[in-house]
Scaffold this motif. Structure first.
Motif, PDB file in Angstrom:
ATOM      1  N   CYS A  69       0.928  -1.289   0.251  1.00 30.09           N
ATOM      2  CA  CYS A  69      -0.017   0.136   0.228  1.00 30.09           C
ATOM      3  C   CYS A  69       0.835   1.280  -0.130  1.00 30.09           C
ATOM      4  O   CYS A  69       2.086   1.172   0.568  1.00 30.09           O
ATOM      5  N   ILE A  70       0.224   2.296  -0.347  1.00 37.56           N
ATOM      6  CA  ILE A  70       1.129   3.899  -0.463  1.00 37.56           C
ATOM      7  C   ILE A  70       0.251   4.631   0.112  1.00 37.56           C
ATOM      8  O   ILE A  70      -0.996   4.790  -0.345  1.00 37.56           O
ATOM      9  N   SER A  71       0.625   5.502   0.964  1.00 41.79           N
ATOM     10  CA  SER A  71      -0.342   6.596   1.479  1.00 41.79           C
ATOM     11  C   SER A  71      -0.805   7.776   0.321  1.00 41.79           C
ATOM     12  O   SER A  71      -0.111   7.721  -0.674  1.00 41.79           O
ATOM     13  N   SER A  72      -1.913   8.563   0.907  1.00 37.19           N
ATOM     14  CA  SER A  72      -2.268   9.295  -0.226  1.00 37.19           C
ATOM     15  C   SER A  72      -1.048  10.333  -0.864  1.00 37.19           C
ATOM     16  O   SER A  72      -0.888  10.909  -1.776  1.00 37.19           O
ATOM     17  N   SER A  73      -0.230  10.547   0.234  1.00 39.42           N
ATOM     18  CA  SER A  73       0.987  11.593   0.026  1.00 39.42           C
ATOM     19  C   SER A  73       2.055  10.900  -0.570  1.00 39.42           C
ATOM     20  O   SER A  73       2.888  11.782  -1.310  1.00 39.42           O
ATOM     21  N   GLY A  74       2.147   9.680  -0.652  1.00 41.83           N
ATOM     22  CA  GLY A  74       3.193   8.846  -1.223  1.00 41.83           C
ATOM     23  C   GLY A  74       4.459   8.746  -0.479  1.00 41.83           C
ATOM     24  O   GLY A  74       5.313   8.084  -0.818  1.00 41.83           O
ATOM     25  N   GLY A  75       4.204   9.384   0.910  1.00 41.28           N
ATOM     26  CA  GLY A  75       5.426   9.244   1.795  1.00 41.28           C
ATOM     27  C   GLY A  75       5.610   8.054   2.462  1.00 41.28           C
ATOM     28  O   GLY A  75       6.457   7.826   3.332  1.00 41.28           O
ATOM     29  N   SER A  76       4.739   7.275   2.801  1.00 44.64           N
ATOM     30  CA  SER A  76       4.642   6.077   3.489  1.00 44.64           C
ATOM     31  C   SER A  76       4.254   4.871   2.595  1.00 44.64           C
ATOM     32  O   SER A  76       3.205   4.905   1.705  1.00 44.64           O
ATOM     33  N   THR A  77       4.894   3.686   2.676  1.00 44.12           N
ATOM     34  CA  THR A  77       4.632   2.601   1.738  1.00 44.12           C
ATOM     35  C   THR A  77       4.739   1.440   2.832  1.00 44.12           C
ATOM     36  O   THR A  77       5.399   1.386   3.903  1.00 44.12           O
ATOM     37  N   LYS A  78       3.920   0.117   2.214  1.00 46.55           N
ATOM     38  CA  LYS A  78       4.003  -0.980   3.183  1.00 46.55           C
ATOM     39  C   LYS A  78       4.283  -2.034   2.242  1.00 46.55           C
ATOM     40  O   LYS A  78       3.596  -2.036   1.116  1.00 46.55           O
ATOM     41  N   LEU A  79       4.989  -3.198   2.399  1.00 44.78           N
ATOM     42  CA  LEU A  79       4.928  -4.353   1.717  1.00 44.78           C
ATOM     43  C   LEU A  79       4.664  -5.647   2.573  1.00 44.78           C
ATOM     44  O   LEU A  79       5.370  -5.640   3.817  1.00 44.78           O
ATOM     45  N   SER A  80       3.859  -6.531   2.443  1.00 44.22           N
ATOM     46  CA  SER A  80       4.043  -7.567   2.901  1.00 44.22           C
ATOM     47  C   SER A  80       5.231  -8.588   3.122  1.00 44.22           C
ATOM     48  O   SER A  80       6.079  -8.529   2.091  1.00 44.22           O
ATOM     49  N   ASP A  81       5.519  -9.190   4.261  1.00 50.39           N
ATOM     50  CA  ASP A  81       6.797 -10.062   4.359  1.00 50.39           C
ATOM     51  C   ASP A  81       7.162 -10.887   3.047  1.00 50.39           C
ATOM     52  O   ASP A  81       8.224 -10.970   2.650  1.00 50.39           O
ATOM     53  N   SER A  82       6.070 -11.413   2.427  1.00 44.62           N
ATOM     54  CA  SER A  82       6.288 -12.345   1.324  1.00 44.62           C
ATOM     55  C   SER A  82       6.614 -11.744   0.193  1.00 44.62           C
ATOM     56  O   SER A  82       7.200 -12.297  -0.640  1.00 44.62           O
ATOM     57  N   VAL A  83       6.462 -10.539  -0.083  1.00 37.58           N
ATOM     58  CA  VAL A  83       7.142  -9.554  -1.174  1.00 37.58           C
ATOM     59  C   VAL A  83       8.185  -8.511  -1.097  1.00 37.58           C
ATOM     60  O   VAL A  83       8.794  -8.109  -1.852  1.00 37.58           O
ATOM     61  N   LYS A  84       8.522  -8.429   0.193  1.00 34.99           N
ATOM     62  CA  LYS A  84       9.444  -7.400   0.654  1.00 34.99           C
ATOM     63  C   LYS A  84      10.638  -8.061   0.013  1.00 34.99           C
ATOM     64  O   LYS A  84      11.339  -9.007  -0.007  1.00 34.99           O
ATOM     65  N   GLY A  85      11.412  -6.845  -0.602  1.00 35.30           N
ATOM     66  CA  GLY A  85      12.909  -6.846  -1.017  1.00 35.30           C
ATOM     67  C   GLY A  85      12.743  -7.559  -2.688  1.00 35.30           C
ATOM     68  O   GLY A  85      13.512  -7.379  -3.536  1.00 35.30           O
ATOM     69  N   ARG A  86      11.466  -7.757  -3.170  1.00 33.57           N
ATOM     70  CA  ARG A  86      11.023  -8.092  -4.565  1.00 33.57           C
ATOM     71  C   ARG A  86      10.079  -7.158  -5.289  1.00 33.57           C
ATOM     72  O   ARG A  86      10.298  -6.687  -6.572  1.00 33.57           O
ATOM     73  N   PHE A  87       9.169  -6.508  -4.522  1.00 37.85           N
ATOM     74  CA  PHE A  87       7.980  -5.835  -5.178  1.00 37.85           C
ATOM     75  C   PHE A  87       8.568  -4.173  -4.630  1.00 37.85           C
ATOM     76  O   PHE A  87       8.940  -3.904  -3.626  1.00 37.85           O
TER      77      PHE A  87
END
Length: 128
Positions: free
Chosen positions: A50-68
């Protein structure tokens, strides 16, 4: 009518890359947090990024971290999910969704029920 349209899915070999796009029709994505979710056959839908509306914060699930990676381009009214080093277990229908709670200016959350608008999904198949 507010619509989200995903594109960029397809068939790719393990180790390959795809870039999914989430484009908005009828409204601007500015002011909306965007989430990417996926649902594999026989499994529940899960949050991917996900990405915040400002674009300043993002999250990645553990299963895709480092790849997506997730990014947004306001000029193109589009959010992207760059998927590298794809694995067969990434095979799923990928959905983008939008929500506009005030908190999403600062952070985003991968909680399905928080999202108000959903795209129709884009199929990703990772197979040799």
């Amino acid at each position: 009518q507010l619509q989200l349209v995903e594109s960029g899915g397809g068939l790719v070999q393990p180790g390959g890359s795809l870039r999914l796009s989430c484009a908005a029709s009828g409204f601007t994505l500015d002011g909306y947090a965007i989430g990417w979710f996926r649902q594999a056959p026989g499994k529940e839908r899960e949050g991917v990024s996900c990405i915040s509306s400002s674009g300043g914060s993002t999250k990645l699930s553990d299963s895709v971290k480092g790849r997506f990676t997730i990014s947004r381009d306001s000029a193109k009214n589009t959010v992207y999910l760059q998927m590298n080093s794809l694995k067969p277990e990434d095979t799923a229908v990928y959905y983008c969704a939008a929500e506009a709670r005030d908190i999403t200016k600062v952070i985003c959350l991968m909680t399905e029920n928080d999202y108000d608008y959903w795209g129709q999904g884009s199929q990703v198949i990772v197979s040799s």
